[in-house]
Design an enzyme around this catalytic site. Structure first.
Site, short mmCIF file in Angstrom:
data_model
loop_
_atom_site.label_atom_id
_atom_site.label_comp_id
_atom_site.label_asym_id
_atom_site.label_seq_id
_atom_site.Cartn_x
_atom_site.Cartn_y
_atom_site.Cartn_z
N GLU A 84 1.74 22.24 -22.98
CA GLU A 84 1.25 23.22 -23.97
C GLU A 84 0.27 22.61 -24.97
O GLU A 84 0.59 21.62 -25.64
CB GLU A 84 2.43 23.85 -24.71
CG GLU A 84 1.97 25.01 -25.57
CD GLU A 84 3.09 25.87 -26.14
OE1 GLU A 84 4.24 25.75 -25.66
OE2 GLU A 84 2.80 26.63 -27.06
N LYS A 262 12.07 28.34 -30.32
CA LYS A 262 11.25 27.89 -29.18
C LYS A 262 10.20 26.90 -29.70
O LYS A 262 9.92 25.89 -29.07
CB LYS A 262 10.58 29.10 -28.51
CG LYS A 262 9.83 28.79 -27.23
CD LYS A 262 8.38 28.38 -27.43
CE LYS A 262 7.69 28.09 -26.12
NZ LYS A 262 6.33 27.53 -26.31
N ASP A 278 17.62 15.05 -20.25
CA ASP A 278 17.87 16.35 -19.65
C ASP A 278 17.51 17.45 -20.65
O ASP A 278 18.30 17.75 -21.55
CB ASP A 278 19.36 16.40 -19.26
CG ASP A 278 19.76 17.66 -18.53
OD1 ASP A 278 19.06 18.68 -18.68
OD2 ASP A 278 20.78 17.63 -17.82
N HIS A 376 -4.81 26.98 -31.61
CA HIS A 376 -4.62 27.07 -30.16
C HIS A 376 -5.94 27.26 -29.43
O HIS A 376 -6.10 26.83 -28.30
CB HIS A 376 -3.73 28.28 -29.84
CG HIS A 376 -2.29 27.94 -29.69
ND1 HIS A 376 -1.78 27.38 -28.55
CD2 HIS A 376 -1.24 28.06 -30.52
CE1 HIS A 376 -0.49 27.18 -28.69
NE2 HIS A 376 -0.13 27.58 -29.89
P1 NAD Z 1 25.38 7.89 -16.08
O1 NAD Z 1 26.68 8.14 -15.46
O2 NAD Z 1 24.21 7.58 -15.21
O3 NAD Z 1 25.51 6.70 -17.15
C1 NAD Z 1 26.56 6.62 -18.05
C2 NAD Z 1 27.39 5.41 -17.74
O4 NAD Z 1 26.66 4.21 -18.01
C3 NAD Z 1 28.62 5.31 -18.62
O5 NAD Z 1 29.65 6.07 -18.06
C4 NAD Z 1 28.90 3.80 -18.64
O6 NAD Z 1 29.78 3.43 -17.62
C5 NAD Z 1 27.55 3.17 -18.38
N1 NAD Z 1 26.97 2.50 -19.57
C6 NAD Z 1 26.38 1.28 -19.57
N2 NAD Z 1 25.93 0.96 -20.79
C7 NAD Z 1 26.24 2.00 -21.60
C8 NAD Z 1 26.02 2.28 -22.99
N3 NAD Z 1 25.39 1.42 -23.80
N4 NAD Z 1 26.44 3.46 -23.49
C9 NAD Z 1 27.07 4.35 -22.70
N5 NAD Z 1 27.33 4.14 -21.38
C10 NAD Z 1 26.89 2.99 -20.82
O7 NAD Z 1 24.87 9.11 -17.00
P2 NAD Z 1 25.57 10.09 -18.00
O8 NAD Z 1 24.92 9.87 -19.32
O9 NAD Z 1 27.05 10.07 -17.96
O10 NAD Z 1 25.08 11.50 -17.40
C11 NAD Z 1 23.75 11.93 -17.59
C12 NAD Z 1 23.25 12.67 -16.37
O11 NAD Z 1 24.14 13.73 -16.01
C13 NAD Z 1 21.93 13.31 -16.63
O12 NAD Z 1 21.05 12.99 -15.58
C14 NAD Z 1 22.24 14.80 -16.61
O13 NAD Z 1 21.12 15.55 -16.20
C15 NAD Z 1 23.38 14.88 -15.65
N6 NAD Z 1 24.28 16.05 -15.70
C16 NAD Z 1 24.26 16.96 -16.70
C17 NAD Z 1 25.17 18.01 -16.71
C18 NAD Z 1 25.16 18.97 -17.87
O14 NAD Z 1 24.42 18.78 -18.82
N7 NAD Z 1 25.96 20.03 -17.84
C19 NAD Z 1 26.11 18.12 -15.69
C20 NAD Z 1 26.10 17.15 -14.67
C21 NAD Z 1 25.21 16.10 -14.68
#
Ligand code: NAD
Length: 425
Positions: A84, A262, A278, A376
């Protein structure tokens, strides 16, 4: 530029050629030669194929830079991925005005996400709820056994809450698992814990666990930002009053609030996408939070301080990560975090909220004064020029003429383009 002298203020940044802009960013963020090469690269197909299914290629968006940001006393330049026009310029202008009075102050709550487990087919919901709460410690232990890394980093399952809900299917229990996800967005981490708890929860409650998934209404992971906008720079107290009148509609009317919010997300989404986060999760959380009092309303609040300057505040959930998801997989997302000079999810959330406030201020400021179309139009005119078939230098010439004539329209652009070409011959 030495490390102590770094400033995010660059006058005429938009006039610089792309190479010069990259040079500035490289110096500001101490980027290596390899980092600099990433600006010109595309996501490689092997990585893309690992990220989603049925990959055909990649889809590019412009990556721009908002300058002038001062947040909690630190200088920031903000990478923004958006299609945008005017969004990046508007954010930079708002940040310039905000820094006159000290920039943005932002703060974040603990990174607590909520996982939901829906328990159905219960004979006695009250007793089942009591049973679940009595087993809280065992349930938290099982949840924490799923993510040793997170627990070792000081995060992990913190608490368990039980809600009894009525529905056309009868009463049900929703158990909320509260997880400190540290520097991750946390969806995968929380979902894994919820799935692991389900069999134990069925045993304890005597019911059937159906849904076991994160809630995107991350209202335990809130971020706030505030800024004072100089009344003189805005054009005087009457402009501040006009601004407040415009804002009032968003606070009372969902039709306006949707557009108002928005505009906030124009900035936040661009930063979220640039950092590999995300955007749908952030959007869902923001809009659900905006309706938390039973009526959808503004995510920002404005009023005057004792000297008549405008004060802006924003509060919203911000489930962002600097680890996990696409944040580490996408080279440009890693580069954008380097440009931001951040290493924690907390700081990213604070920058995001400040940007959302800046974006909202810029939109309302324009709407209450010159109107939004003026800003714009010059960029929009370039799009129209391209759509009309203009190429190379013709684009700029045609766009300027369209704006000058006050007719940024496709049919007129085609007509003008023919005339320009005839003149050149
Ligand atoms: P992930 O599982 O890839 O990473 C998180 C993991 O990284 C933690 O569980 C931990 O074991 C590890 N880790 C290492 N260093 C860390 C630190 N400093 N802090 C925290 N954890 C650390 O990702 P996530 O963040 O659990 O999930 C994000 C993904 O899930 C996104 O891609 C999202 O799009 C997707 N997702 C979203 C939804 C939703 O929003 N409803 C549902 C399902 C999946």
């Amino acid at each position: 530029m030495s490390t102590t002298e770094k400033t995010s203020v660059v006058s005429g940044f938009y006039k610089l050629p792309i190479e010069k802009r990259r040079e500035f960013v490289g110096q500001f963020a101490n980027l290596s030669e390899d980092d600099m090469k990433i600006f010109s690269s595309c996501l490689d197909l092997t990585t893309a194929d690992r990220m989603i299914e049925n990959v055909l290629g990649t889809f590019e968006l412009p990556l721009g830079l908002a300058v002038n940001f001062l947040i909690n006393g630190k200088e920031y330049i903000l990478p923004m991925a958006t299609e945008e026009s005017s969004v990046v310029a508007a954010a930079s202008n708002a940040a310039k005005i905000a820094r006159i009075k000290g920039g943005f102050s932002a703060s974040c709550s603990e990174p607590l996400m909520i996982g939901q487990l829906q328990v159905l087919h219960l004979n006695d919901v009250v007793t089942a709820a009591q049973q679940i709460l009595q087993h809280k410690e065992q349930l938290l232990t099982v949840a924490n056994a799923q993510d040793k890394i997170l627990v070792d980093l000081g995060g992990g399952a913190r608490d368990l809450e039980v809600r009894i809900l009525d529905s056309p299917l009868g009463h049900m229990i929703v158990t909320h698992l509260i997880v400190d996800v540290r520097d991750a967005m946390g969806a995968n981490a929380v979902n894994t814990m919820c799935e692991a708890l389900a069999p134990m929860l069925e045993e304890i409650s005597g019911g059937k666990v159906r849904l076991k998934i994160l809630s995107n209404l991350a209202d335990k992971r809130l971020v706030k930002a505030t800024a004072h906008f100089d009344k003189e720079k805005m054009g005087g107290e009457q402009v501040v009053d006009a601004f407040l009148e415009s804002y009032m509609l968003a606070s009372i009317d969902p039709y306006r609030a949707a557009t108002h919010n928005k505009g906030i997300m124009n900035g936040i989404d661009a930063l979220i996408i640039a950092t590999g986060n995300d955007s749908r999760a952030i959007e869902a959380g923001a809009h659900a939070y905006a309706a938390r009092n039973g009526r959808y309303s503004s995510l920002t609040r404005y009023y005057k301080d004792d000297d008549g300057n405008l004060v802006g505040e924003i509060e919203l959930p911000m489930a962002v990560g600097v680890i996990g998801g696409a944040a580490n997989m996408h080279p440009k997302a890693r580069l954008c975090r380097k440009i931001l000079r951040i290493s924690t999810a907390r700081e990213l959330a604070e920058v995001g909220a400040s940007l959302g406030l800046a974006q909202n201020f810029a939109a309302l400021f324009a709407l209450s004064t010159v109107g939004i179309q003026k800003g714009h139009m010059s960029l929009h005119a370039k799009n129209i020029a391209v759509m009309a078939g203009a190429q190379g230098t013709e684009i700029e010439t045609l766009a300027d003429q369209l704006v000058h004539d006050g007719k940024v329209k496709l049919d007129y652009a085609k007509e003008l383009l023919e005339k320009i070409r005839k003149k050149v011959k």
